[in-house]
Write an enzyme that holds these catalytic residues in place. Structure first.
Site, mmCIF file in Angstrom:
data_model
loop_
_atom_site.group_PDB
_atom_site.id
_atom_site.type_symbol
_atom_site.label_atom_id
_atom_site.label_comp_id
_atom_site.label_asym_id
_atom_site.label_seq_id
_atom_site.Cartn_x
_atom_site.Cartn_y
_atom_site.Cartn_z
ATOM 1 N N THR A 161 0.840 -1.212 0.000
ATOM 2 C CA THR A 161 0.000 0.000 0.000
ATOM 3 C C THR A 161 0.866 1.249 0.000
ATOM 4 O O THR A 161 1.904 1.278 0.648
ATOM 5 C CB THR A 161 -0.881 0.002 1.277
ATOM 6 O OG1 THR A 161 -1.836 -1.020 1.152
ATOM 7 C CG2 THR A 161 -1.585 1.339 1.478
ATOM 8 N N GLY B 44 -10.680 -2.103 2.756
ATOM 9 C CA GLY B 44 -9.814 -1.873 3.912
ATOM 10 C C GLY B 44 -9.918 -0.452 4.441
ATOM 11 O O GLY B 44 -10.875 0.271 4.162
ATOM 12 N N ASP B 45 -8.913 -0.044 5.192
ATOM 13 C CA ASP B 45 -8.910 1.274 5.840
ATOM 14 C C ASP B 45 -8.513 2.409 4.895
ATOM 15 O O ASP B 45 -8.885 3.565 5.120
ATOM 16 C CB ASP B 45 -7.928 1.272 7.010
ATOM 17 C CG ASP B 45 -6.504 0.956 6.540
ATOM 18 O OD1 ASP B 45 -6.333 -0.032 5.809
ATOM 19 O OD2 ASP B 45 -5.574 1.705 6.895
ATOM 20 N N THR C 39 -0.778 2.242 6.746
ATOM 21 C CA THR C 39 -0.680 0.956 6.045
ATOM 22 C C THR C 39 -0.651 -0.152 7.089
ATOM 23 O O THR C 39 -0.074 0.027 8.159
ATOM 24 C CB THR C 39 0.568 0.898 5.147
ATOM 25 O OG1 THR C 39 0.654 -0.425 4.594
ATOM 26 C CG2 THR C 39 1.856 1.195 5.888
ATOM 27 N N GLY C 40 -1.285 -1.265 6.782
ATOM 28 C CA GLY C 40 -1.321 -2.376 7.727
ATOM 29 C C GLY C 40 -2.612 -3.143 7.592
ATOM 30 O O GLY C 40 -3.363 -2.937 6.627
ATOM 31 N N GLY D 121 -5.999 -3.641 7.566
ATOM 32 C CA GLY D 121 -7.014 -2.597 7.519
ATOM 33 C C GLY D 121 -8.107 -2.699 8.557
ATOM 34 O O GLY D 121 -8.599 -1.684 9.062
HETATM 35 N N1 ASP Z 1 -4.276 -1.267 4.728
HETATM 36 C C1 ASP Z 1 -4.448 -2.016 3.535
HETATM 37 C C2 ASP Z 1 -5.774 -2.731 3.579
HETATM 38 O O1 ASP Z 1 -6.100 -3.285 4.600
HETATM 39 C C3 ASP Z 1 -3.377 -3.030 3.283
HETATM 40 C C4 ASP Z 1 -1.970 -2.617 3.632
HETATM 41 O O2 ASP Z 1 -1.720 -1.465 3.959
HETATM 42 O O3 ASP Z 1 -1.053 -3.455 3.562
HETATM 43 O O4 ASP Z 1 -6.450 -2.776 2.593
#
Ligand code: ASP
Length: 334
Positions: free
Chosen positions: A201, A231-232, A252-253, A255
């Site tokens: 992301t 996601g977030d 990022t992470g 979500g």
């Molecule tokens: N945050 C993103 C999601 O959950 C994915 C990511 O940042 O790796 O869609």
């Protein structure tokens, strides 16, 4: 004597002005996850570093010409969306059905206007679509076919869904599908998903010469996502947020955690209401709140004075910053 006093007074005024003038700044991330030196070839590392540096320089050039923070966020994110390396745009991961469904958001800290698109499959640069939603329509968020129709009407670049196909991401999906089968056959075994396929992301936060903040995020979401999962990233206050009164944030992470903990807004609220610094607010949420509950990931945070932080609780996060001197700084590992 009087002349000396006038000269001294004007010198002081110049110094104060120079200090008060906001210095332009651009901070970016390219995703967080299990990114270790061992998991990366020298060639891959160079590609990631070069592409991030190119994105930083592109955004910085916009800011140096007096462009807005929104312009810089869009321009820098487009570079990463066009690269197959990152999980956004061209390099997006695959859904369970073998499609690419992209999410993106952008927010203007001066006006608190925001725009987002979710689950789009034919828009080459979702960050540009998010900006069009922000600037050219009353809604803040559009999904799927509606968003695609709007982007088409706005004259944005439309591509065939096959544009987003990359071998690396396709293999990532096949691995995840295999693990899913193994889990079903063996429910007690702990078969972990490989987050190498997810940590791409991208996001940017910028401060322009007029002192305005902006934030943007773009993603393909998570490999093997199902049932229109969002996601977030495109959710204002969760993965993306900007407010001139506090900070600009892009996350990022995983979500689901970032949505439930309203991470981006929580960081801004700690800065605004508790008087925390960008580092303190970021650490409070990313380390103290998310880490204990298993919410892995990170954020980039920037305030109007040009202070920034890039906290993450994973092994690594692709990240970088660039200021008025035009020298891009890129980091990957802890
Ligand atoms: N945050 C993103 C999601 O959950 C994915 C990511 O940042 O790796 O869609």
């Amino acid at each position: 004597m009087k002349r000396i006093a006038i000269v001294v007074a004007s010198l002081i005024a110049i110094t104060v002005n120079a200090q008060e003038k906001p210095h332009i700044m651009l901070v970016m991330h390219g995703g967080a996850g299990t990114i270790t030196r061992g998991s990366m070839t020298a060639e891959m590392e160079t590609q990631y570093r070069d592409t991030l540096a190119q994105a930083l320089k592109t955004g910085q050039a916009v800011l140096m010409k007096g462009g807005s923070s929104i312009d810089a966020v869009e321009a820098s994110i487009r570079i990463l969306e066009d690269s197959p390396l990152f999980n956004a745009g061209k390099g997006a991961v695959f859904t369970h059905e073998g499609k690419n469904e992209l999410d993106s958001a952008i927010m203007d800290g001066k006006t608190k206007k925001a725009g987002a698109v979710a689950g789009v499959t034919i828009i080459r640069n979702p960050i540009t679509a998010a900006r069009a939603v922000m600037e050219k329509s009353p809604p803040v968020m559009m999904t799927g076919r509606g968003a695609e129709l709007f982007a088409t009407k706005m004259g944005l670049e439309i591509v065939d869904p096959s544009y987003f196909w990359t071998e690396r991401r396709w293999k990532g999906l096949q691995q995840e599908l295999l693990k899913e089968q193994q889990r079903q056959a063996n429910p007690h075994a702990s078969i972990k998903s490989d987050d190498e396929t997810r940590h791409g992301t991208v996001g940017a936060v910028a401060l322009d010469a007029a002192g305005n903040l902006a934030a943007g995020t773009s993603t393909g979401g998570t490999t093997n996502k199902q049932y229109g999962r969002i996601g977030d990233s495109p959710i204002i206050g969760a993965g993306t947020y900007a407010d001139n009164e506090s900070v600009a944030v892009s996350c990022t992470g995983t979500g689901e955690f970032f949505i439930r903990w309203t991470v981006a807004h929580d960081i801004a609220a700690l800065y605004l209401y508790k008087g925390m610094t960008v580092e303190q607010a970021g650490n409070e949420v990313i380390h103290k709140k998310l880490e204990p509950v298993g919410g892995d990931g990170g954020a980039i945070i920037l305030d109007r004075k040009g202070n920034f932080a890039m906290p993450f609780n994973s092994e690594g996060m692709y990240r970088g910053w660039i200021g008025p001197d035009g020298v891009p700084h890129v980091e990957i590992y802890k």
